[in-house]
Enzyme design. Structure first.
Site, mmCIF file in Angstrom:
data_model
loop_
_atom_site.group_PDB
_atom_site.id
_atom_site.type_symbol
_atom_site.label_atom_id
_atom_site.label_comp_id
_atom_site.label_asym_id
_atom_site.label_seq_id
_atom_site.Cartn_x
_atom_site.Cartn_y
_atom_site.Cartn_z
ATOM 1 C CD GLN A 290 4.066 -4.322 -2.109
ATOM 2 O OE1 GLN A 290 2.974 -4.855 -2.104
ATOM 3 N NE2 GLN A 290 4.903 -4.469 -1.091
ATOM 4 C CG PHE B 269 -1.684 -2.550 2.254
ATOM 5 C CD1 PHE B 269 -1.170 -1.685 3.199
ATOM 6 C CD2 PHE B 269 -2.692 -2.100 1.418
ATOM 7 C CE1 PHE B 269 -1.658 -0.391 3.323
ATOM 8 C CE2 PHE B 269 -3.182 -0.805 1.534
ATOM 9 C CZ PHE B 269 -2.670 0.052 2.493
ATOM 10 C CD GLU C 28 7.091 -9.399 -1.131
ATOM 11 O OE1 GLU C 28 6.451 -9.063 -0.136
ATOM 12 O OE2 GLU C 28 8.095 -10.129 -1.066
ATOM 13 N NE ARG D 279 9.027 -11.693 7.741
ATOM 14 C CZ ARG D 279 9.976 -11.014 8.380
ATOM 15 N NH1 ARG D 279 9.899 -10.813 9.689
ATOM 16 N NH2 ARG D 279 11.016 -10.536 7.735
ATOM 17 N NE ARG E 43 1.295 -2.095 7.592
ATOM 18 C CZ ARG E 43 0.730 -0.890 7.667
ATOM 19 N NH1 ARG E 43 -0.467 -0.693 7.182
ATOM 20 N NH2 ARG E 43 1.375 0.124 8.203
ATOM 21 C CB THR F 160 13.102 -14.811 6.088
ATOM 22 O OG1 THR F 160 12.200 -15.047 5.001
ATOM 23 C CG2 THR F 160 12.355 -14.146 7.226
ATOM 24 C CB ALA G 226 10.806 -7.546 4.326
ATOM 25 C CD GLU H 149 6.136 -6.565 6.891
ATOM 26 O OE1 GLU H 149 7.368 -6.525 7.013
ATOM 27 O OE2 GLU H 149 5.539 -7.517 6.407
#
Ligand code: LUZ
Ligand code: MOS
Length: 756
Positions: free
Chosen positions: A189, A220, A224, A302, A334, A432, A501, A705
């Site tokens: 990703q 998902f 990442e 988060r 996710r 974030t 995100a 998400e």
């Protein structure tokens, strides 16, 4: 969906479908058989002599830095003397065939002096084993608020991890081109993370590494950060052995070696006034981070942002502890820490409702965030559609009738019980980490009018390529099939943020918009020259036709692009977008970190089979805020898919490690995921009919998400049905609510274990 045909005909090209070049070596990873210890001896001699083996690479073969950590540099690519989790890569076997590589892997011998294994975050916290100091969010003054509360409850809630189970396992394919230039295909990703860290491993510059992604078979969040090691291994083997190198993890290797959603354990305290307004909430979140930081610090953040979910609570305090344990490093999934925090506050509210004998939705409904309310991090709610979505969901579900039906059913049935739950969601949109909120796009128009569109977006089945093509086509006023969305490639679009995100369509869509607008201006100017008219004459394209003062002309899009080329007008444009205004100060833990919030509510009705502990989702009604959806089909797919993935996390997916840190749920035989039979028998999704915010691409709100968190409602609906059977009495807030836990809830764990 432009990918649908290729998918159903098996023509889409995933990483493993890329034809391999002559001379390709196939890799298998030898990983740690214990969770913690000193690697005293590593003997690769037998494996080296095995048939087909080309080489075995260890930490000593890494020309650059043996370090893949991103936020914190605490993770070696290959173990260098210390083992921190079972499944940690130690060596890479390169062989002529994949079977030979995997067979030789069995011949590697290690001796490891064991050290104590910690798998529980609370135990890690006791030892002070954190990735960074705990962080605290504060709103109002929770300490002085307890005195004003009539009802105060304290408790513990635990939610488990979740295996990503992307259909396509992790993988990479790498080969050298001329002058040491490495071409790297990765199922990632985040292309730039792969490029940056592979350069670090190889001790070279980023411009020597070109990363390309055509599409992923699901991510998902699992790709990442955690696509990077496999890409680095392929890059390392290709560089050291000077042969193309391919590594695809088999499912059990993938499940064993990669991290998952973070399990959380939490202590909460909640206080309400006599009218059930929540006045105070305090929560201590123990995050099970695994053996290296990976994205845990961002995920923890988060969780802090979302610790009050959709509710306005004037006094709140959340303390989050990023705990280091001896599990594989847990990672993005996710929702990114949001779902865990939301499960915990929903548990606290459910605790209150069960204790006071009121319905949870009474407390939920009257404490919803509204326009102008302050969030725990200082941002003020704007376009706060939470209450609207809540009311509409209740109305569409026919909640009064549903409640009556359930009451009647439960009065008439002894061995089947039904339950209801409401699940409101409020999710902040933006990375974030402020710096990640940027993207760029590159558009080439060829003289025949066809278009090459590149962005940083990675297509992983979420339909982002379709949305990008739609954005460009609608700005140009042309047919969609003029536009080819290129594979994502670091030489066409540099410095990519991960596709994550929920922000991929927003950030890249905005960049596409900027580039397309610049090109459109240029082409309009040229068309005016062709027509011999000035600025006062309005022109536009619609369905490939040039309209002049609102009337169709004989001139087509391709005539204009061709004429512009011969007139030496540039038909290429690159544009960069960075989300304006967002900011956050970690010293005060206050700011305005999100471009906007997504709201919605799901209502669940379930039936529990009291004898077997099984349950079925009878009916789910969802009202979700997509703003002005660019593509309602794609968005509906995201909502339905997210919801079912959330239901899986909350009800059946149980990641189990034993005390030695060994993954017991290590295959699909022992790890159960939702299938078509787990989908609610009746699932109705409604889009809230409101305008989206300016900061969403085409005012179409992020949708990746937020719907996952609706799945939390399944847990509480099942719990409601259990309560209908057993009446009073507490039982722990522990997810997932597997059939086994349903039985514990119904009859008490002690009773069941004693009686067998
Ligand atoms: N990834 C990330 C994310 O790096 N930062 C985030 O804020 C985020 N949020 C959700 C999902 N992935
Ligand atoms: Mo993510 S959890 O990669 O959006």
């Amino acid at each position: 969906m432009r990918d649908a045909t290729g998918h159903v005909r098996g023509e889409s090209i995933y990483l493993d479908d890329i034809p391999v070049r002559e001379g390709t070596v196939h890799l298998a990873v030898f990983d740690a058989p214990v969770a913690h210890g000193h690697l005293r001896m590593l003997d690769i001699s037998k494996a080296e002599d095995a048939p087909g083996v080309v080489a075995i690479l260890t930490a000593e073969d890494i020309p650059g830095q043996n370090q893949i950590g991103s936020i914190i540099q605490d993770e070696p690519l290959l173990a260098d003397g210390e083992i921190h989790f079972m499944g940690q890569p130690i060596a890479i076997v390169a062989a002529e065939t994949e079977e030979q590589a995997r067979a030789a892997r069995e011949l590697i011998e290690v001796e490891i002096d064991p050290l104590p294994v910690v798998t529980c975050p609370r135990e890690a916290a006791k030892n002070g084993s954190f990735f960074h100091p705990p962080r605290t969010f504060n709103l109002g003054n929770v300490d002085s608020a307890w005195d004003d509360c009539v009802h105060v409850f304290e408790g513990q809630a635990d939610c488990n991890g979740q295996e990503h189970l992307y259909l396509e396992c992790q993988g990479a394919y790498a080969f050298l081109q001329e002058n040491g230039h490495l071409r790297l295909y990765s199922s990632t990703q985040g292309l730039t993370a792969v490029q940056r860290i592979c350069a670090r491993i190889l001790g070279t510059s980023m411009h020597q590494i070109e990363v390309e992604v055509t599409r992923l078979g699901g991510g998902f969040g699992g790709k990442e950060d955690q696509a990077t090691p496999w890409a680095c291994m392929a890059g390392l083997a290709a560089t050291v052995l000077k042969r193309p190198a391919k590594l695809i993890l088999h499912r059990m290797d993938d499940m064993r070696m990669t991290g998952k959603r973070h399990p959380y354990s939490a202590d909460y305290k909640i206080g309400l006034d006599r009218n059930l307004n929540i006045l105070a909430y305090e929560v201590h979140l123990y995050q099970n981070g695994g053996a290296a930081a990976d994205l845990s610090p961002a995920i923890l953040e988060r969780s802090l942002f979302h610790h009050t979910n959709s509710y306005f609570i004037p006094n709140s305090k959340a303390v989050a502890y990023p705990c280091r344990t001896n599990l594989p490093p847990n990672t993005a999934f996710r929702g990114f820490g949001g779902p865990q925090a939301m499960f915990i506050i929903e548990s606290a509210i459910c605790h209150v409702a069960e204790s006071l004998g009121v319905k949870a939705h009474q407390i939920q409904g009257q404490n919803l965030l509204d326009e102008g309310d302050e969030l725990p991090y200082g941002q003020i709610v704007s376009q706060g559609h939470g209450p609207l979505a809540w009311e509409q969901a209740r109305e569409k579900a026919g909640i009064d009738r549903l409640e009556e039906e359930v009451a009647q059913f439960n009065a008439q049935n002894q061995h089947l019980k039904q339950g209801l739950a409401h699940m409101p969601v409020c999710f902040g949109i933006s990375f974030t980490n402020k710096s990640l909120n940027q993207s760029s796009a590159l558009i080439h128009i060829y003289n025949d009018g066809s278009i090459s569109l590149s962005t940083a977006a990675v297509e992983m089945g979420q339909g982002v390529n379709m949305k990008m093509a739609q954005v460009a086509a609608s700005i140009f006023g042309i047919q969609l099939d003029h536009i080819r969305v290129e594979p994502t490639n670091t030489t066409r679009v540099a410095n990519t943020s991960p596709s994550a995100a929920s922000s991929t369509a927003d950030l890249n869509g905005k960049a596409v918009e900027l580039a397309a607008l610049a090109l459109r201006d240029r082409l309009h100017k040229h068309a005016r020259n062709m027509l011999g008219v000035d600025e006062s004459i309005a022109i536009s394209f619609k369905d490939d036709i040039l309209y002049v003062e609102g009337s169709p002309s004989k001139i087509r899009w391709s005539h204009v692009t061709d004429s512009a080329y011969w007139a030496r007008v540039s038909l290429s444009e690159q544009a960069h977008y960075a989300t304006p205004n967002i900011h956050f100060d970690k010293a005060t833990e206050k700011g305005e970190p999100f471009a906007y919030h997504v709201f919605g509510t799901a209502i669940f009705k379930v039936t529990v089979d009291v004898i077997r502990g099984r349950y079925e989702l009878d009916h789910v009604e969802v009202v979700h805020d997509c703003g002005n959806s660019i593509n309602p089909n794609v968005d509906l797919g995201q909502i339905e898919g997210g919801l079912v993935q959330g239901v899986g996390w909350m009800t059946m997916e149980e990641v189990v490690y034993n005390d030695d840190g060994r993954l017991l749920s290590n295959a699909l035989s022992t790890y159960k995921i939702p299938d078509i039979y787990s989908v609610p028998k009746e699932l109705n999704v409604h889009f809230l009919d409101v305008d989206g915010p300016e900061l969403a691409s085409f005012r179409s709100k992020a949708v990746g998400e937020p719907p996952l968190m609706y799945g939390i409602g399944a847990y509480f609906a099942i719990r409601d049905a259990i309560r209908a059977y057993r009446g009073e009495g507490a039982f722990p807030f522990q997810a997932p609510m597997t059939p086994e836990r349903v039985l514990f809830g119904l009859f008490g764990r002690d009773a069941l274990e004693r009686k067998g």
